[in-house]
Write an enzyme that holds these catalytic residues in place. Structure first.
Site, PDB file in Angstrom:
ATOM      1  N   ARG A 269       0.981  -1.288   0.028  1.00  0.00           N
ATOM      2  CA  ARG A 269       0.013  -0.129  -0.046  1.00  0.00           C
ATOM      3  C   ARG A 269       0.934   1.297   0.072  1.00  0.00           C
ATOM      4  O   ARG A 269       1.586   1.445   0.952  1.00  0.00           O
ATOM      5  CB  ARG A 269      -0.790  -0.245   1.349  1.00  0.00           C
ATOM      6  CG  ARG A 269      -2.259   0.929   1.322  1.00  0.00           C
ATOM      7  CD  ARG A 269      -2.634   0.982   2.695  1.00  0.00           C
ATOM      8  NE  ARG A 269      -1.672   1.640   3.749  1.00  0.00           N
ATOM      9  CZ  ARG A 269      -1.839   1.392   4.728  1.00  0.00           C
ATOM     10  NH1 ARG A 269      -2.433   0.577   5.460  1.00  0.00           N
ATOM     11  NH2 ARG A 269      -1.128   2.305   5.614  1.00  0.00           N
ATOM     12  N   HIS A 273      -3.773   4.267   4.844  1.00  0.00           N
ATOM     13  CA  HIS A 273      -4.995   3.406   4.846  1.00  0.00           C
ATOM     14  C   HIS A 273      -6.269   3.984   4.403  1.00  0.00           C
ATOM     15  O   HIS A 273      -6.640   3.561   3.331  1.00  0.00           O
ATOM     16  CB  HIS A 273      -5.166   2.869   6.359  1.00  0.00           C
ATOM     17  CG  HIS A 273      -6.524   2.412   6.520  1.00  0.00           C
ATOM     18  ND1 HIS A 273      -7.088   1.224   6.189  1.00  0.00           N
ATOM     19  CD2 HIS A 273      -7.810   2.720   7.492  1.00  0.00           C
ATOM     20  CE1 HIS A 273      -7.968   0.721   6.347  1.00  0.00           C
ATOM     21  NE2 HIS A 273      -8.673   1.996   7.132  1.00  0.00           N
ATOM     22  N   TYR A 283       4.250   4.978  11.273  1.00  0.00           N
ATOM     23  CA  TYR A 283       4.695   3.723  11.519  1.00  0.00           C
ATOM     24  C   TYR A 283       5.623   2.911  10.481  1.00  0.00           C
ATOM     25  O   TYR A 283       5.761   1.666  10.762  1.00  0.00           O
ATOM     26  CB  TYR A 283       3.373   2.801  11.580  1.00  0.00           C
ATOM     27  CG  TYR A 283       2.345   3.038  10.610  1.00  0.00           C
ATOM     28  CD1 TYR A 283       2.470   2.488   9.518  1.00  0.00           C
ATOM     29  CD2 TYR A 283       1.406   4.021  10.744  1.00  0.00           C
ATOM     30  CE1 TYR A 283       1.452   2.440   8.457  1.00  0.00           C
ATOM     31  CE2 TYR A 283       0.212   4.256   9.973  1.00  0.00           C
ATOM     32  CZ  TYR A 283       0.707   3.518   8.694  1.00  0.00           C
ATOM     33  OH  TYR A 283      -0.497   3.726   7.738  1.00  0.00           O
TER      34      TYR A 283
END
Lengths: 370, 325
Positions: A269, A273, A283
């Protein structure tokens, strides 16, 4: 006695788990052909069509991203990086197959037949976006992680009971989704009933912020199908032809009455998100991201076809402009959708209206007629 | 007409609907060869074959999802959840999925699913096998919650539920399964959904109950009749959505009401009935609305359940209290 070898060597068993999975690859990230016998099955024209699917999805993503920032779209889960995984898996299915998508699978849903303006209406939260014609064989995008897997088992069993030839149910989840109970229940039911289902896991590395390695001790996600007695495979999810060939073979296997199949696509990805405030910098590191960005699924087939003289920058620009124009028209069409009415909502709760619904329809009719 | 128990009436309904509509499918845990743990589906697999009546793997969420997928492919699923206490495993399929489908798709898709499940206390089952969870289910828009109190309604309501094009949660009372017998027609017949029934006419007070509590209320009514007290008993039959007209009409006539449920007091069906009367029938009342319920604890272990469950004498005491208010 203490030094005696135990009856079972659990360390050896554990270390062997999932070792036999080797990702299928047809063309590597530098456009080097690994399996020429596969590439040669396709004419350059066919490969151009495949490349165009990925360019279409990338353009849809870029426009959706921009429209979300302008407040012209609502909920949007970015798809950048997953073009090969999404477009190839979907292209290998037939339009008479039943698709059970999750919320990141909007591009496949559109290619399966959902008009773009309806996808935009869904994003905005307009029910017209979920009003599908009879011949669009799909469920609306699933929000609950994994719920589509158990439903896919039901659709597949229904196909089997109806005796419909050459038809499968196919569904998608992500790496995080494989931790849900429904993920296993869906595969197990489909396996127990030997129903024609193709289960896709798009392993894009992250469930929002939680990396794949924290989801499970399993070496691969593909091996999770083994417990349900289902054949499974790992495939390079950045390699269109690899995903396409694997998905096509899986579809044929399932449609022939051999039971379900599970496919794990290894992808990434590229973005957050969703566009609702997620920031991947919290992160993951640049060092981790960069090799994946270099592995962009569009690069290898674009390079291959450009080297072959079958694709050019001018052609790509022209195609992108055409896609952008289609998207612009779809936004306009979405803007023209009528305002939603409470009376219509109330009318779609039950087929036969109970008293509470009748009363509330009457109340809102009075308000809406003012 | 034949004399049938409550559970035989259910089997009867299932057999008739499996026989008349080849899109119906019956499935769940142990419903096939074993005929269900209570024998509600006894003989149905032998009669209709494994394609129509089949065992599933042991996973309630899977059963719920399977029902949704089958409905999408044009079937009319009749899944069984072996005990109502097991629905927590499949609440997403019920509350998050099937009950929303008509709404979610703007009326272009529907889910003609009837989930059957036994519930109710007094038979000394293990934990999670007897709880009355209808209050949870009653708050779900798009889902009907139906429960019969006698063999006639059991058959007629189940046939109506199966034929309905929206999801119905059909609650079967464990204690009534074999404790009640009645003459019921052999052929298929329907009892309307969304309609309560005045099962006993009266003029002094309305007892509004459902399932096993209807029978307890009828006994109280008979007892009080000997003292010249005329008690009306209303059987809700469909718990959600409520038949407001029948409830309000009864309260208008009697001016006094007691709402009765086996479940704990908090946020239950009886609270909905009391709220309805407060909202739309307060001026009919000569006394507050009484409620009979179980204590707000977790369902207790077997030996204590008879102390915990609302008993006939509690209904009688509450009825007298409201009458003498």
């Amino acid at each position: 006695m203490d030094n005696e070898k135990p009856i079972v060597d659990f360390s050896a068993i554990r270390d062997a788990l999932g070792k036999d999975y080797e990702p299928v690859q047809v063309m590597d990230g530098q456009a080097k052909v690994i399996k020429p016998e596969i590439v040669s099955k396709y004419s350059n024209d066919q490969l151009v069509e495949f490349l165009k699917l990925m360019i279409w999805e990338r353009t849809l993503h870029q426009r959706s991203n921009a429209l979300t920032r302008q407040g012209r779209l609502g909920f949007y889960a970015p798809t950048e990086g997953q073009e090969a995984s999404e477009m190839a898996s979907n292209a290998a299915m037939k339009r008479t197959d039943v698709m059970l998508p999750a919320y990141r699978d909007i591009p496949q849903l559109i290619q399966h037949g959902l008009p773009v303006y309806k996808a935009f209406l869904w994003s905005r939260g307009h029910v017209l976006g979920n009003e599908y014609p009879e011949d669009l064989h799909a469920m609306p995008p699933q929000i609950i992680i994994g719920a589509q897997y158990v439903q896919a088992a039901g659709v597949a069993l229904g196909i089997k009971k109806n005796g419909t030839p050459d038809k499968v149910a196919y569904t998608y989840t992500g790496d995080g989704g494989t931790s849900q109970g429904d993920f296993y229940e869906g595969m197990n039911f489909a396996g127990a009933f030997q129903a024609p289902a193709v289960f896709f896991v798009q392993n894009n590395g992250y469930a929002i912020s939680v990396p794949r390695r924290k989801q499970t001790a399993a070496r691969t996600l593909a091996q999770k199908a083994v417990a349900a007695g289902i054949p499974s495979v790992q495939v390079d999810g950045m390699d269109f032809l690899a995903v396409y060939e694997v998905a096509k073979a899986a579809r044929e296997f399932a449609a022939a009455g051999n039971g379900p199949v599970m496919i794990e696509t290894l992808t990434y990805r590229f973005g957050p998100h969703t566009n609702a405030g997620d920031d991947p910098k919290r992160y993951r590191t640049k060092e981790e991201e960069e090799p994946w960005f270099d592995n962009d699924p569009l690069i290898r087939y674009r390079k291959y076809l450009t080297d072959q003289g079958a694709w050019s920058e001018e052609q790509e620009n022209e195609y992108v402009e055409q896609v952008k124009a289609d998207i612009k028209a779809a936004v306009k069409q979405a803007d023209d959708a009528p305002k939603q009415k409470m009376t219509e909502f109330l009318g779609n709760v039950f087929e036969e209206q109970p008293q509470n619904i009748q009363q509330q329809i009457t109340e809102f009719q009075a308000k809406e007629s003012k | 007409m034949s004399k049938k128990t409550y559970i035989q009436a259910i089997t009867d309904a299932l057999r008739l609907e499996l026989g008349s509509d080849d899109k119906t499918l019956l499935f769940g845990e142990d419903v096939g060869k074993n005929g269900g743990v209570f024998r509600a589906t006894d003989g149905l697999q032998a009669e209709f074959g494994e394609d129509r009546v089949f065992d599933t793997p042991l996973a309630e969420s899977g059963i719920g999802g399977l029902s949704i997928g089958l409905a999408l492919e044009g079937f009319r699923p009749i899944p069984e959840i072996q005990f109502l206490g097991f629905i927590f495993e499949t609440l997403d399929s019920i509350a998050g999925q099937m009950s929303r489908e008509r709404f979610r798709t703007g009326g272009t898709r529907h889910m003609p699913i009837t989930i059957r499940s036994p519930y109710g206390g007094g038979t000394h089952t293990p934990e999670m096998h007897a709880d009355s969870l209808e209050g949870y289910l009653a708050q779900i828009p798009g889902l009907r919650v139906v429960t019969p109190s006698n063999p006639y309604d059991a058959k007629g309501l189940l046939i109506s539920s199966i034929r309905n094009n929206d999801p119905v949660f059909f609650l079967e009372n464990l204690k009534l399964y074999r404790s009640m017998k009645a003459d019921i027609p052999d052929e298929a017949y329907t009892v309307p959904l969304d309609k309560a029934k005045v099962v006993r006419e009266g003029t002094d007070i309305s007892l509004i109950a459902y399932s096993a509590q209807v029978n307890q209320s009828l006994k109280v009514a008979e007892k009080l009749e000997k003292e010249g007290i005329s008690v009306e008993v209303v059987d809700l039959r469909t718990l959600s959505p409520l038949d407001e007209e029948t409830i309000l009409k009864s309260v208008q006539k009697t001016g006094r009401a007691v709402a009765i449920q086996e479940a704990q007091r908090q946020a239950g069906i009886a609270a909905n009935v009391a709220a309805l009367i407060a909202e739309k029938g307060a001026l009919y009342l000569s006394a507050p609305v009484g409620r009979v319920y179980a204590p707000d604890t977790v369902y207790p272990f077997g030996l204590a359940e008879d102390d915990w469950l609302p008993a006939e004498d509690e209904i009688e005491a509450k009825t007298r209290e409201i009458l003498n208010y």
